[in-house]
Design a protein around this motif. Sequence first.
Motif, PDB file in Angstrom:
ATOM      1  N   TYR A   1       7.377  10.330  43.770  1.00 20.90           N
ATOM      2  CA  TYR A   1       7.919  10.750  45.060  1.00 20.90           C
ATOM      3  C   TYR A   1       6.974  11.689  45.813  1.00 20.90           C
ATOM      4  O   TYR A   1       7.218  12.007  46.967  1.00 20.90           O
TER       5      TYR A   1
ATOM      6  N   ASP B   1      21.592  18.122  49.456  1.00 20.16           N
ATOM      7  CA  ASP B   1      22.450  17.032  49.927  1.00 20.16           C
ATOM      8  C   ASP B   1      23.178  17.445  51.203  1.00 20.16           C
ATOM      9  O   ASP B   1      23.210  16.700  52.174  1.00 20.16           O
TER      10      ASP B   1
ATOM     11  N   ASP C   1      17.340   8.957  41.593  1.00 16.59           N
ATOM     12  CA  ASP C   1      16.980   8.422  42.891  1.00 16.59           C
ATOM     13  C   ASP C   1      17.815   9.147  43.940  1.00 16.59           C
ATOM     14  O   ASP C   1      18.523  10.108  43.625  1.00 16.59           O
ATOM     15  N   THR C   2      17.749   8.714  45.167  1.00 16.54           N
ATOM     16  CA  THR C   2      18.494   9.381  46.238  1.00 16.54           C
ATOM     17  C   THR C   2      19.996   9.398  45.938  1.00 16.54           C
ATOM     18  O   THR C   2      20.655  10.421  46.095  1.00 16.54           O
TER      19      THR C   2
ATOM     20  N   ALA D   1      11.970  16.055  48.571  1.00 18.63           N
ATOM     21  CA  ALA D   1      12.378  15.530  49.877  1.00 18.63           C
ATOM     22  C   ALA D   1      11.208  15.588  50.855  1.00 18.63           C
ATOM     23  O   ALA D   1      10.308  16.409  50.705  1.00 18.63           O
TER      24      ALA D   1
ATOM     25  N   ILE E   1      15.927  13.110  51.448  1.00 17.23           N
ATOM     26  CA  ILE E   1      15.836  13.248  49.997  1.00 17.23           C
ATOM     27  C   ILE E   1      15.240  11.970  49.411  1.00 17.23           C
ATOM     28  O   ILE E   1      15.710  10.867  49.686  1.00 17.23           O
TER      29      ILE E   1
END
Length: 170
Positions: A73, A94, A116-117, A26, A105
């Motif tokens: 990422y 989350d 993925d997110t 994140a 995130i």
Amino acid sequence: MDRAQKEKVVEELGQIFESSGVVVVAHYEGLTVAEMQDLRAQMREAGGSVRVAKNRLAKIALEGKPAASIAEYLTGMTVLAYSEDPVAAAKVMDKYAKDNEKLVILGGAMGEDALDTAGVGRVAKMPSREELLAQIASILGAPASGIAGAIGAPASNIASILSTIEEKAA
């Protein structure tokens, strides 16, 4: 940071990527120190950890690891959240991201599976290891309690029949 320290960090990150059930990446730009400490505390309670590391060192540590898919990422100010439980880190991240818009995130990995997110969100909605064990225990215990009730029921029926017979005889 000298070369020996960098090698140590790469080794530690490699262990994290190898042994974690889930790794979540994140952006944390704008989080205060207090907010980051709060995130770390929540993650510790859930059995996970939070790690901030240089992206370049993390990418080196990812080479050949199951979670190698998260390398894409690792740009900007990133934080790694990880846990042995395949759900714990995703749940905490989350929830924290919903409460604090500064934590964004980007994605993650669950073993060799890239997330993925939205994938991290789906993993966060899954029951944790403890919840699953409790569900399994209750499922396994239900037939046993039913059998115990069935075995005990005739004895109570016999007792009530005997007391009725005694009353009539008296």
